[in-house]
Each structure stands twice: as C-alpha cells, then as structure tokens.
Design a protein around this motif. Structure first.
Motif, PDB file in Angstrom:
ATOM      1  N   ALA A 263       3.937   5.553  -5.778  1.00 46.52           N
ATOM      2  CA  ALA A 263       4.088   5.468  -7.224  1.00 46.52           C
ATOM      3  C   ALA A 263       2.901   6.046  -7.991  1.00 46.52           C
ATOM      4  N   LEU A 264       1.697   5.848  -7.460  1.00 50.83           N
ATOM      5  CA  LEU A 264       0.488   6.213  -8.203  1.00 50.83           C
ATOM      6  C   LEU A 264      -0.261   7.399  -7.614  1.00 50.83           C
ATOM      7  N   GLY A 265       0.197   7.919  -6.464  1.00 54.38           N
ATOM      8  CA  GLY A 265      -0.473   9.054  -5.842  1.00 54.38           C
ATOM      9  C   GLY A 265      -1.224   8.654  -4.590  1.00 54.38           C
ATOM     10  N   GLN A 266      -1.408   9.613  -3.698  1.00 53.23           N
ATOM     11  CA  GLN A 266      -2.028   9.329  -2.405  1.00 53.23           C
ATOM     12  C   GLN A 266      -3.468   8.839  -2.522  1.00 53.23           C
ATOM     13  N   GLU A 267      -4.156   9.187  -3.599  1.00 49.70           N
ATOM     14  CA  GLU A 267      -5.556   8.794  -3.761  1.00 49.70           C
ATOM     15  C   GLU A 267      -5.720   7.487  -4.518  1.00 49.70           C
TER      16      GLU A 267
ATOM     17  N   PRO B  24       0.802  -1.233   0.000  1.00 51.06           N
ATOM     18  CA  PRO B  24       0.000   0.000   0.000  1.00 51.06           C
ATOM     19  C   PRO B  24       0.830   1.277   0.000  1.00 51.06           C
ATOM     20  N   ALA B  25       1.898   1.316   0.797  1.00 48.85           N
ATOM     21  CA  ALA B  25       2.743   2.521   0.838  1.00 48.85           C
ATOM     22  C   ALA B  25       3.397   2.757  -0.517  1.00 48.85           C
ATOM     23  N   GLY B  26       3.861   1.689  -1.154  1.00 51.53           N
ATOM     24  CA  GLY B  26       4.480   1.811  -2.465  1.00 51.53           C
ATOM     25  C   GLY B  26       3.491   2.212  -3.536  1.00 51.53           C
ATOM     26  N   VAL B  27       2.256   1.727  -3.428  1.00 55.48           N
ATOM     27  CA  VAL B  27       1.216   2.109  -4.379  1.00 55.48           C
ATOM     28  C   VAL B  27       0.965   3.613  -4.298  1.00 55.48           C
ATOM     29  N   ARG B  28       0.837   4.127  -3.065  1.00 55.34           N
ATOM     30  CA  ARG B  28       0.576   5.563  -2.905  1.00 55.34           C
ATOM     31  C   ARG B  28       1.754   6.397  -3.400  1.00 55.34           C
TER      32      ARG B  28
ATOM     33  N   GLU C  63      -7.018   0.030  -8.618  1.00 58.43           N
ATOM     34  CA  GLU C  63      -6.265   0.660  -9.705  1.00 58.43           C
ATOM     35  C   GLU C  63      -4.881   0.028  -9.832  1.00 58.43           C
ATOM     36  N   ALA C  64      -4.232  -0.201  -8.690  1.00 57.32           N
ATOM     37  CA  ALA C  64      -2.897  -0.813  -8.706  1.00 57.32           C
ATOM     38  C   ALA C  64      -2.963  -2.226  -9.262  1.00 57.32           C
ATOM     39  N   ARG C  65      -3.987  -2.987  -8.867  1.00 57.39           N
ATOM     40  CA  ARG C  65      -4.140  -4.348  -9.386  1.00 57.39           C
ATOM     41  C   ARG C  65      -4.238  -4.350 -10.904  1.00 57.39           C
ATOM     42  N   GLN C  66      -5.042  -3.433 -11.453  1.00 52.42           N
ATOM     43  CA  GLN C  66      -5.222  -3.377 -12.899  1.00 52.42           C
ATOM     44  C   GLN C  66      -3.915  -3.053 -13.613  1.00 52.42           C
TER      45      GLN C  66
END
Length: 315
Positions: free
Chosen positions: A277-281, A271-275, A286-289
C-alpha cells in the motif's frame, strides 16, 4: 453421551517458547486468532486461569467460560469449558508445543474432546465443523504471528483518544450503542447495516466516507455492556496494511457531571500489506502514524458528535 476427539497440528519455524507465549497471552488472542472476538481474564493465579471467551463459530458469535492449566516446562496448556454454549454439552482439550531440532522450529498440536447435547447428530456435525474450521484457522494464524520477521512489539500498538461530555453515562453509551442511527448522526458514515440476534452482541457492516470522497467498507462484531460502560469490538475485514484491529469504547463518570468518553484501538500491522500500500521502502513507523491518524480522526469525529447530541438538550 458419546465423546468425540479431534487433533490438529502444524510445524512452526520459531522457538517453542515464542509460540507458547503467544498461546499463553489471552489478552492478545483477538489480535492473533481470527475467530476470537474478545477474552475476559476472570482469574489468573499459579498457572491456573479462568476465562470468558467470545468467538465466531461457523459465523455465529458464541461465548463460554473455560479453565486453563499451564505448564511452560512441559509446553502444555490444558483447557476445559466450565460453562459451555449450546449445542456443546462439554468441551476440553490441550495445546502441546514441542521443540524440534536446533531451537528455531517447533510442532504445535491442538486437541479437543467434546460432547453434544442429547447426542444430536446435527449438533455433533455443527460442533465438528466449528472445531475443524477454528483449529485450522488458529494454528495458521499462530504460525504466521510467530514467524513474522518483525516481532509483535514492533507490529502491534495501542492508542486512545478521549472527549469530556456533560451528561449521563447512559446517554453517551446510547449514542455509540445505536450504531444503526449513525448514517443520520455522523457525516462520515454513509451506510450501516446492524443486526443484533442476541442482546448486546452486534454484527455491523459500515461504509465510511474518506476526505477524498472514497468509500471504505468495514465489518465488525461488537459486544455491548451497558452495566460496565463499555462497547468492545473486533473488525472482521481489515485493510491490507493491518492483520488485526480491535477496539473499545469506554464511558466513565467524572467530576462535575462529566463523562470521559474514550476510544481505544489496538492494531497489528501486516508488513507485506504495508509495502504493497505504501511502497517497498515504507517503514512500520510510517504505517503506524498513518493508521493512527485515520482511526483516531474517525473516533474523535464520532465522540464529538456524541458530545453535541448529548449536550444539546441541556442548553
């Protein structure tokens, strides 16, 4: 031979039952524990399990067969290696999960008892170092997995893609097995260093080229089983959006002289890496896709080139 004893522990901010479940679920170990590459569950009945485990020990891939006895009520999982990997002569131990306080906190203790072949001092030091490194890494990973705000079902997902190929299973297997030839065979692979110090156990470092021209480097361990038509792997260095990535190439004979070549991926999101790389929101969906598209595209590209390579001599 002298018997050596070790003990490692950690406090986890999660219910004991949650933590016990993560330790009990051997199929999920490669997603939770960094050193674990793959686990075959050979037998599972009445609280007794027989496992074959491949894991990194001091940077080397080793395998052994263990018997486990689980007691959920007592919060214990005892294990003993039936077949050890040299220089280990014997190895056993126990996981102990104990509830603390109000039910959302527990302690985890991991013990080991081992003997080294011929009591060799260098072997004792090697085993001690491996046990210390892996125990600390496993307990830290267990704590992180149990304390994730989003549960494992939300963060972990599995998917596959398949291509039908006309030709023998062995030829399709060979294309994926000979990853050292991928820079000549696959347009998205620009560099690949492969070592195979033990037959069927590969270590590979690969540079892949993205559609935007950027280069991404990955490092993986692969277990290649020609007899069962499978190549299993674990990615040792993952992008920030992931905390773990494992996969499997599967080759099955199908009717009419076809082979079903299937690529499986299992990913645990970070989750921290997703935020980051892809933004806090950014959402986990979205990350799975995005991850599914990126990994699936590369796998299908590889399988389509395998199809072209295998079918070309057949006209």
């Amino acid at each position: 031979m002298a018997t050596y004893h070790t003990k490692h522990d950690i406090t986890v901010e999660a219910a004991a039952d949650t933590v016990f479940g993560l330790v009990a679920d051997v199929a999920g170990w490669p997603q939770v524990f960094g050193p674990t590459v793959h686990v075959d569950l050979l037998r599972d009945e009445a609280g007794e399990q027989l496992l074959r485990i491949w894991a990194l020990a001091n940077g080397e891939v080793r395998d052994w067969t263990s018997r486990r006895t689980m007691d959920r009520a007592a919060g214990t999982i005892a294990f003993h290696q039936v077949v050890s990997s040299p220089p280990v002569a014997s190895m056993g131990g126990k996981w102990i999960v104990e509830q603390l306080g109000d039910g959302e906190r527990c302690s985890v203790t991991l013990t080991h008892d081992f003997e080294a072949i011929a009591d060799d001092p260098d072997a004792v030091a090697f085993i001690q170092q491996a046990v210390d490194r892996n125990s600390n890494a496993e307990l830290a990973a267990l704590k992180a997995a149990a304390e994730q705000q989003a549960g494992p079902d939300q963060l972990r997902f599995t998917f596959s893609d398949a291509v039908s190929i006309k030709g023998p299973v062995a030829a399709v297997f060979e294309f994926i097995n000979r990853a050292d030839l991928w820079p000549q065979r696959l347009p998205h692979v620009s560099r690949l260093d492969l070592t195979e110090s033990v037959p069927g156990v590969q270590r590979m470092v690969m540079d892949t080229r993205s559609p935007d021209g950027s280069i991404h480097t990955t490092e993986s361990v692969r277990l290649c089983f020609a007899d069962r038509g499978e190549i299993l792997y674990k990615q040792l260095r993952v992008p920030p959006v992931m905390s773990a990535h494992t996969g499997r190439w599967e080759f099955r004979a199908a009717p009419d002289g076809l082979v079903e070549a299937r690529s499986w991926h299992t990913v645990t999101l970070n989750p921290a890496g997703v935020r980051e790389a892809l933004g806090q929101e950014a959402s986990m969906d979205e990350a799975r896709q995005k991850v599914r598209h990126a990994l699936g595209t590369n796998s299908l590209t590889t399988l389509r080139h395998a199809k072209q390579h295998v079918e070309m001599p057949l006209g």
